[in-house]
Write an enzyme that holds these catalytic residues in place. Structure first.
Site, PDB file in Angstrom:
ATOM      1  N   ASP A   1       7.317  44.016  29.659  1.00  9.85           N
ATOM      2  CA  ASP A   1       6.895  42.625  30.612  1.00  9.85           C
ATOM      3  C   ASP A   1       8.000  41.850  30.969  1.00  9.85           C
ATOM      4  OD1 ASP A   1       5.127  45.111  31.011  1.00  9.85           O
ATOM      5  OD2 ASP A   1       3.209  43.556  30.960  1.00  9.85           O
ATOM      6  N   ALA A   2       8.197  41.084  29.990  1.00  9.92           N
ATOM      7  CA  ALA A   2       9.121  40.221  30.176  1.00  9.92           C
ATOM      8  C   ALA A   2      10.844  40.340  30.068  1.00  9.92           C
ATOM      9  CB  ALA A   2       9.388  39.166  28.149  1.00  9.92           C
TER      10      ALA A   2
ATOM     11  N   PHE B   1      11.782  43.484  31.963  1.00 11.14           N
ATOM     12  CA  PHE B   1      11.416  43.524  32.896  1.00 11.14           C
ATOM     13  C   PHE B   1      11.703  42.296  34.246  1.00 11.14           C
ATOM     14  CE2 PHE B   1       9.367  44.563  37.474  1.00 11.14           C
ATOM     15  CZ  PHE B   1       9.159  46.087  37.505  1.00 11.14           C
TER      16      PHE B   1
ATOM     17  N   LYS C   1      -5.075  36.285  34.314  1.00 11.15           N
ATOM     18  CA  LYS C   1      -4.844  37.044  34.494  1.00 11.15           C
ATOM     19  C   LYS C   1      -4.722  38.634  34.034  1.00 11.15           C
ATOM     20  CE  LYS C   1      -0.577  38.439  37.072  1.00 11.15           C
ATOM     21  NZ  LYS C   1       0.318  39.703  36.092  1.00 11.15           N
TER      22      LYS C   1
ATOM     23  N   CYS D   1      -1.362  48.434  -6.768  1.00 12.19           N
ATOM     24  CA  CYS D   1      -1.093  48.144  -8.183  1.00 12.19           C
ATOM     25  C   CYS D   1      -2.154  47.942  -9.345  1.00 12.19           C
ATOM     26  CB  CYS D   1       0.541  46.940  -8.191  1.00 12.19           C
ATOM     27  SG  CYS D   1       0.797  46.865  -9.785  1.00 12.19           S
TER      28      CYS D   1
END
Length: 757
Positions: free
Chosen positions: A41-42, A44, A123, A455
């Site tokens: 998104d960033a 874009f 949001k 281990c």
């Protein structure tokens, strides 16, 4: 035909505009229509903002088919078209405080002299959906699509349990469009991708058999890139039964076309939607000033990962509906709302290799090394956890992949998955090593059914010793200032002297200044992590760690020794936890300390006696006995005692019954008066058992701000839920007072029948 004035735009600007428009349009199609993005998104947002900036400087380049003029994506042929009665708009973004303030200033100028409020809400990173109800009955559900026309997904939306098919209440309108976001909870997303990966593993095995038989292999399932795409893909299934099998949720946040009622404020509309039985958000807040908006943004910037769904920002709206109409909208966005975007927490990077680290209990953990550091959540990272070899397979990542990286809060970054569309065929699968990368011991499961490889060389493996010492000094153990990871490395693996002063935990409390001053370590390059070379000699640069160039003690040496002395009187449970006994964490250590009050008594107890302690059980009991059977482990305790460590929990002798004895309590969310650990310690010190999951056996759920899914389950089960004030009553006055604080009447005592003679 060129638009008038187009030739006045410099050729380089026209070329860049065309490139950007084509690239952004391709990403829009992948995101909205194919649910398979290849950029975050960033990235874009960055491309879109560059395109908008070019068009702002050269308006002649703005055309109806520019990506800046479009809302959402096109409507596919898979579903029938639906025309929305009222257009769905997208929101403009504010990427920093300057842009938020500029929006608020525009609102203030337009509404000069009028009183208004801001409505703040989270949001949700989901799929925008429009629900249409006629006389209270759900008649249609559609995607946002272009904003005017969406896709009919009614049959699929009807499978989402919390979306009512019939509105309840008395004031049911003749028509209403309700807008919201359909999302997949973050935990459910991880489980969904894991199940898809497991199915791919099964299909791959079948494909190998088919290839041996000369048959064509079947197709593998595509893993989802993030929860938003998982939600979108789930809603766009042709078969509603597939949608029904996925735990989708919805939160509603707006009203479109309506008949038969009016609303004065957006926040009042949310109460109306809730009364109708629709799922509304719990975190909305109406405020009067921009500073209060900033405070809301800051609060959820810190707490965003305790919310059950992905959020990528905060939406700020003018609350008054008439004033929203006065402010109006552009062709694609309302002027009365804006979306504040948090710094990106998902970025793309190239996976250069996968290494394996060894933890304090010997667990071998694969981790990703990126070709170049990337900035995520405000910091540069180059490494990300992959948990174990099964997780690597489940995530489907190959060495050389472009991967999606996420950093949640302050935890280690993790790989979400590959961007399969960008593969070129050069990628290689990861092979889990068979031997410890630090001591060479063969890796193996330590018990039947153990997924993790470990281990077995607990005594001599440099990695395990280093990790155990760092944990011993950490907050969950002895909390020793000056004994962090870097200091632990210097104490256990110095270049000089050859024999490190700390070979295991037993050496810690006997450290002296004479042992610290000779320790020398490599200087590493901050960008590459490789040893830094001396400018004159060309050899690796080596410097004293606890001494200055004159050989005098640094402050770090003095602080470490002073704090080691203070740590000898820490509570018993911290020492027990600091021994790194497998399965023994802070909760079990506190339970054992309360029960036995003496470290010697704990190790002298039988398995049955240990297992009988509240919250311990047979697995932990067996682990404690196995740890103490090792001679070198017992030597640690001998050295500690000789150094003056106190192994007995002091008792005043007049404590009496503890007020919260027998209660089971869950703590969730952010409390105003306590840290999460502080709240748990306050409860356990009064006798309560603190657990991490909510069930019918839970007596109280202490829910701070932003509590998440545990709060929802508590409400669903009808449990007693305490806020900060109620929690204070519980601690000070006990459970009955806390129930009275909630208005819960005490149960009537039940008289026992007399015993038969």
């Amino acid at each position: 035909m060129a638009v008038e004035g187009w030739e006045d735009v410099p050729a380089e600007v026209r070329r860049r505009h065309a490139e950007l428009a084509a690239e952004v349009e391709e990403h829009r199609v992948r995101y909205y229509e194919q649910d398979a993005p290849t950029v975050t998104d960033a990235e874009f947002d960055r491309l879109m903002r560059e395109l908008e900036a070019i068009e702002a400087g050269h308006p002649v380049l703005v055309t109806p088919d520019s990506p800046t003029q479009k809302v959402g994506g096109a409507v596919t042929e898979q579903f029938a078209e639906v025309e929305h009665r009222e257009r769905l708009l997208s929101l403009d973004n504010a990427m920093d405080d300057e842009e938020l303030a500029a929006w608020a200033d525009r609102v203030a100028r337009e509404l000069d002299g009028l009183e208004y409020h801001y409505l703040c809400e989270l949001k949700v990173d989901g799929l925008a959906v429009n629900l249409t109800y006629e006389h209270g009955r759900l008649v249609q559900a559609a995607t946002r699509g272009t904003g005017r026309v969406g896709e009919d997904i009614t049959a699929n939306v009807r499978t989402i349990k919390e979306i009512p098919h019939q509105l309840k209440g008395e004031q049911i309108p003749a028509l209403v469009e309700i807008r919201g976001e359909v999302y997949l909870p973050t935990e459910a997303f991880a489980e969904l991708n894991a199940s898809l990966a497991a199915e791919n593993e099964r299909r791959q095995a079948v494909n190998e058999q088919r290839e041996q038989e000369g048959k064509r292999p079947g197709a593998l399932l595509r893993l989802f890139a993030n929860p938003r795409n998982a939600a979108a893909g789930s809603l766009r299934q042709k078969d509603p039964l597939v949608t029904a099998s996925r735990p989708l949720h919805m939160v509603v946040h707006g009203i479109g076309a309506r008949e038969g009622f009016d609303i004065d404020c957006q926040s009042h509309a949310y109460q109306l939607l809730h009364d109708w039985g629709l799922p509304t958000a719990r975190h909305n807040r109406v405020v009067g000033t921009l500073d209060e908006v900033r405070a809301f943004i800051a609060q959820f910037g810190e707490q965003r990962h305790s919310v059950e769904h992905e959020i990528d920002g905060v939406v700020v709206k003018v609350d008054e509906i008439p004033l929203q109409g006065r402010l109006g909208a552009t062709s694609k966005s309302p002027r009365w709302a804006i979306a504040w975007k948090y710094p990106p927490e998902e970025v793309n990077g190239r996976l250069a290799k996968i290494e394996v680290g060894i933890g304090r209990t010997g667990r071998a953990t694969p981790y990703a090394v990126l070709a170049e550091p990337v900035k995520v959540a405000g910091s540069m990272v180059q490494y990300a956890t992959l948990h174990n070899q099964d997780v690597v397979k489940a995530k489907g990542v190959l060495i050389g992949d472009t991967i999606v990286l996420r950093k949640a809060g302050d935890v280690i970054p993790e790989i979400l998955g590959p961007v399969e569309e960008l593969r070129d065929g050069s990628e290689q699968p990861f092979e889990m090593p068979t031997h410890c990368p630090e001591c060479g011991s063969g890796l193996r499961p330590m018990s039947e059914g153990d997924i993790d490889l470990r281990c077995p060389n607990a005594q001599g493996c440099p990695a395990q010793i280093r990790e155990r010492i760092a944990y011993l000094g950490g907050r969950e153990s002895l909390d020793i200032e000056g004994l962090g990871y870097v200091a632990a490395t210097a104490l256990t693996q110095p270049l000089e002297p050859k024999q490190p002063p700390v070979t295991n935990e037993g050496d810690i409390f006997g450290l002296t200044m004479e042992q610290l001053l000779p320790i020398r370590v490599r200087v590493l390059e901050p960008k590459t992590g490789m040893p830094k070379l001396d400018d004159k000699s060309g050899k690796e640069k080596v410097v004293p760690f606890f001494a200055n160039l004159k050989g005098e003690p640094k402050k770090s040496a003095t602080v470490l020794l002073e704090n080691l002395e203070k740590a000898k009187d820490r509570p018993l449970w911290r020492f027990l936890n600091g021994l790194s006994i497998r399965h023994v964490g802070p909760v079990a250590a506190q339970a054992l300390a309360r029960e036995f009050r003496d470290l010697d008594l704990i190790f002298a107890a039988t398995e049955e006696e240990l297992a009988a302690a509240e919250g311990v059980g047979p697995i932990i009991a067996r682990a404690i006995k196995e740890w103490h059977e090792e001679e070198w482990h017992r030597e640690i305790l001998v050295k500690w005692r000789a150094a003056g460590v106190r192994f007995v929990e002091e008792s005043t002798g007049d404590e009496g019954p503890r007020p919260l004895e027998g209660l089971t309590v869950v703590v969730t969310g952010t409390l105003a008066g306590h840290t999460r650990d502080g709240a748990k310690e306050a409860l356990t010190s009064r006798g309560a058992k603190v657990t991490g999951s909510v069930s019918k056996k839970t007596d109280f759920v202490v829910a701070g701000d932003n509590p998440g899914s545990k709060y929802d389950k508590a409400v669903q089960l009808g449990l007693a839920v305490l806020d900060d004030a109620g929690f204070a009553v519980l601690l000070a006055e006990g459970p009955e007072a806390a129930r009275a604080h909630l208005g819960i009447e005490p149960a009537e005592p039940v008289e026992e029948a007399p015993a038969e003679s």
